[in-house]
Design an enzyme around this catalytic site. Structure first.
Site, mmCIF file in Angstrom:
data_model
loop_
_atom_site.group_PDB
_atom_site.id
_atom_site.type_symbol
_atom_site.label_atom_id
_atom_site.label_comp_id
_atom_site.label_asym_id
_atom_site.label_seq_id
_atom_site.Cartn_x
_atom_site.Cartn_y
_atom_site.Cartn_z
ATOM 1 N N HIS A 208 0.928 -1.244 -0.125
ATOM 2 C CA HIS A 208 -0.139 0.058 0.038
ATOM 3 C C HIS A 208 0.842 1.243 0.107
ATOM 4 C CE1 HIS A 208 -3.473 2.537 1.919
ATOM 5 N NE2 HIS A 208 -2.476 3.303 1.468
ATOM 6 N N ASN A 290 -8.058 9.899 -1.133
ATOM 7 C CA ASN A 290 -8.348 10.396 0.202
ATOM 8 C C ASN A 290 -8.299 12.089 0.109
ATOM 9 O OD1 ASN A 290 -8.677 7.810 1.384
ATOM 10 N ND2 ASN A 290 -6.485 7.845 1.752
ATOM 11 N N ARG A 292 -8.435 14.648 2.354
ATOM 12 C CA ARG A 292 -8.192 15.166 3.673
ATOM 13 C C ARG A 292 -6.759 14.877 4.109
ATOM 14 N NH1 ARG A 292 -9.443 9.622 4.269
ATOM 15 N NH2 ARG A 292 -7.752 8.473 5.444
#
Ligand SMILES: Nc1ncc2cc(-c3cccc4ccccc34)c(N3CC[C@@H](N)C3)nc2n1
Ligand SMILES: [Ca+2]
Length: 445
Positions: A208, A290, A292
């Site tokens: 990841h 994402n 954020r």
């Protein structure tokens, strides 16, 4: 220029934003639930407003209470942090309707990246590699079986309204499809009130690796290098690092360009993260975006010597991003210090911290909101701090992390420190030889 920012969050990230605001000469408003009356972010802010009872729905997720606090304190902008309302498009819109700047992307961008199928379609159009899979929502079990037969097992079912691993089901062979299909739909409906699911070829033993990006309102996007977040347990990240030990110069260039294309495809404004899956042949595939700031943003700050919260606030004030890409000059590791018992399935261990000594010294950063005597409330997540180390090489960053962890004294609650101490001495970890399956064979003793 903002005169006053309300931080619609708690814990270490609220403190993190307050610190940068102070350096920028911006006044701060903290909001807190009755359980957080004695929290550090309340003490550090210039003003503080109680927004309700401990239950998040009565406080940190309660939009009317937060907007009321912003109105009565006359805040110019709201920083949502991560979690809670950070990726809530409705909240971003309500801020806009109130003439209060939401420090983040627009509601449209949040929605676009929040729906995983729309996000993938956007990426395909932009020429960003995505995981091979079906187009759009699955309509029936037969369709799923047909698709999987064409793709070849294993495949993975995912919720289009999901993310972060919730509502995912890996299917190893056709006999499991029926049950997996029904379970994935039911879990998606229960968790997201949207039972839409889609299928992808399962990328086996992936890493990841995510790329930090920043975009401004003038259409400029830059990437700020990568983080390796492969050490995770049930989709909860425990350790993150930058740069990734799996990265090569060529791969970093390719993924950086892909990340800029991904963010550019939606005219992204603010800081954001493009998550990729990377297989053992170094093929990479877009997973999610994402919209954020993330918990693990600190390792990026340390390796490129950059304040990401300051960048996020400056972009929200209409400033330009530098436009230059950033490449790691150091190596940084972050261990999440959670009030959980690693010898008991990492179950939460709330309670009063009776003794606390936080590490320091060369190459050590502690982002934490706790103090001796602080009572960790049971209502919120269990993270009590992030221990970050930075050094010229990965080995030195690991050695500094081991030394800092051994200095950390937290009594009164159980923590993940013993887990991290053992990880820092694990041969495979030290060699950088790990992927997202690593913890399945990691035995704590
Ligand atoms: N097509 C395909 N193949 C393999 C995958 C592997 C992951 C994954 C990523 C990180 C940790 C995991 C642990 C167990 C199972 C999956 C993972 C994954 N995730 C995990 C949460 C969310 N970020 C998406 N998506 C995948 N998709
Ligand atoms: Ca995600």
């Amino acid at each position: 220029m903002f005169k006053k920012i309300l931080i619609a969050n708690r814990g270490e990230i609220a403190l993190r934003v307050i610190r940068t605001c102070r350096e920028m000469g911006i006044k701060t408003v903290a909001v807190y639930s009755t359980a957080d009356r004695d929290s550090l972010h309340v003490k550090f802010a210039d003003e503080a407003v109680c927004i309700g009872k401990p239950q998040s729905s009565d406080s940190y997720l309660n939009i009317p209470h937060i907007m009321a606090a912003a109105e009565i304190t006359n805040a110019d902008a709201i920083h949502p942090g991560y979690g809670f309302l950070a990726e809530n498009a409705k909240f971003a819109n309500i801020c806009k309707d109130h003439g209060i700047k939401f420090i983040g992307p627009t509601a449209e961008m949040i929605n676009k990246m929040g729906d995983k199928i729309t996000a993938k379609e956007t990426m395909i159009k932009a020429g960003v590699p995505v995981v091979p899979g079906g187009e759009g929502l699955l309509q029936s079990i037969d369709e799923a079986k047909g698709l999987a037969r064409d793709m070849g097992y294993p495949v993975i079912l995912k919720a289009t309204a999901g993310g972060g691993g919730k509502g995912m089901r890996i299917v190893w062979e056709e006999s499991e499809m029926e049950k997996a299909y029904d379970t994935a739909k039911a879990e998606a409906a229960a968790a997201f009130k949207n039972d839409g699911i889609y299928m992808e070829k399962f990328v086996e033993e992936p890493r990841h690796i995510e790329i930090q990006v920043a975009g401004d309102q003038y259409g400029t996007i830059c990437h700020l290098s990568e983080r390796d977040c492969s050490i995770q347990r049930r989709h909860q990240k425990l350790v993150e690092e930058a740069p990734s030990p799996f990265m090569t110069e060529e791969l970093r260039h390719q993924m950086g360009e892909a990340a800029k294309k991904a963010a550019g495809a939606i005219g992204y404004e603010s800081v954001g993260t493009i998550e990729f899956l990377v297989d053992k042949h170094r093929n990479f595939y877009f997973m999610e975006m994402n919209t954020r700031i993330q918990v693990e943003h600190c390792v990026t700050e340390e390796v490129i010597n950059f304040d990401l919260i300051k960048e996020q606030i400056k972009i929200a004030m209409g400033e330009k991003v530098s436009g230059l890409d950033h490449f790691p000059q150091m190596h940084s590791i972050e261990c999440r210090i959670n009030a959980e018992d690693p010898y008991n399935d990492f179950r939460p261990s709330p309670g009063k911290i009776t003794t606390l000594h936080q590490p320091g010294g060369h190459g050590v950063r502690v982002d934490s909101h706790v103090y001796a005597g602080y009572v960790i409330p049971p209502y919120y997540d269990s993270m009590i701090g992030k221990l970050i180390t930075v050094a010229r090489t990965r080995d030195e960053a690991i050695d500094t992390m081991y030394r800092a962890l051994s200095e950390y004294v937290i009594e009164g609650v159980k923590t993940t420190i013993p887990f991290h101490l053992q990880l820092m001495q694990d041969e495979r970890f030290r060699k950088g030889d790990f992927n997202t399956k690593f913890l399945e064979t990691f035995k704590l003793h």
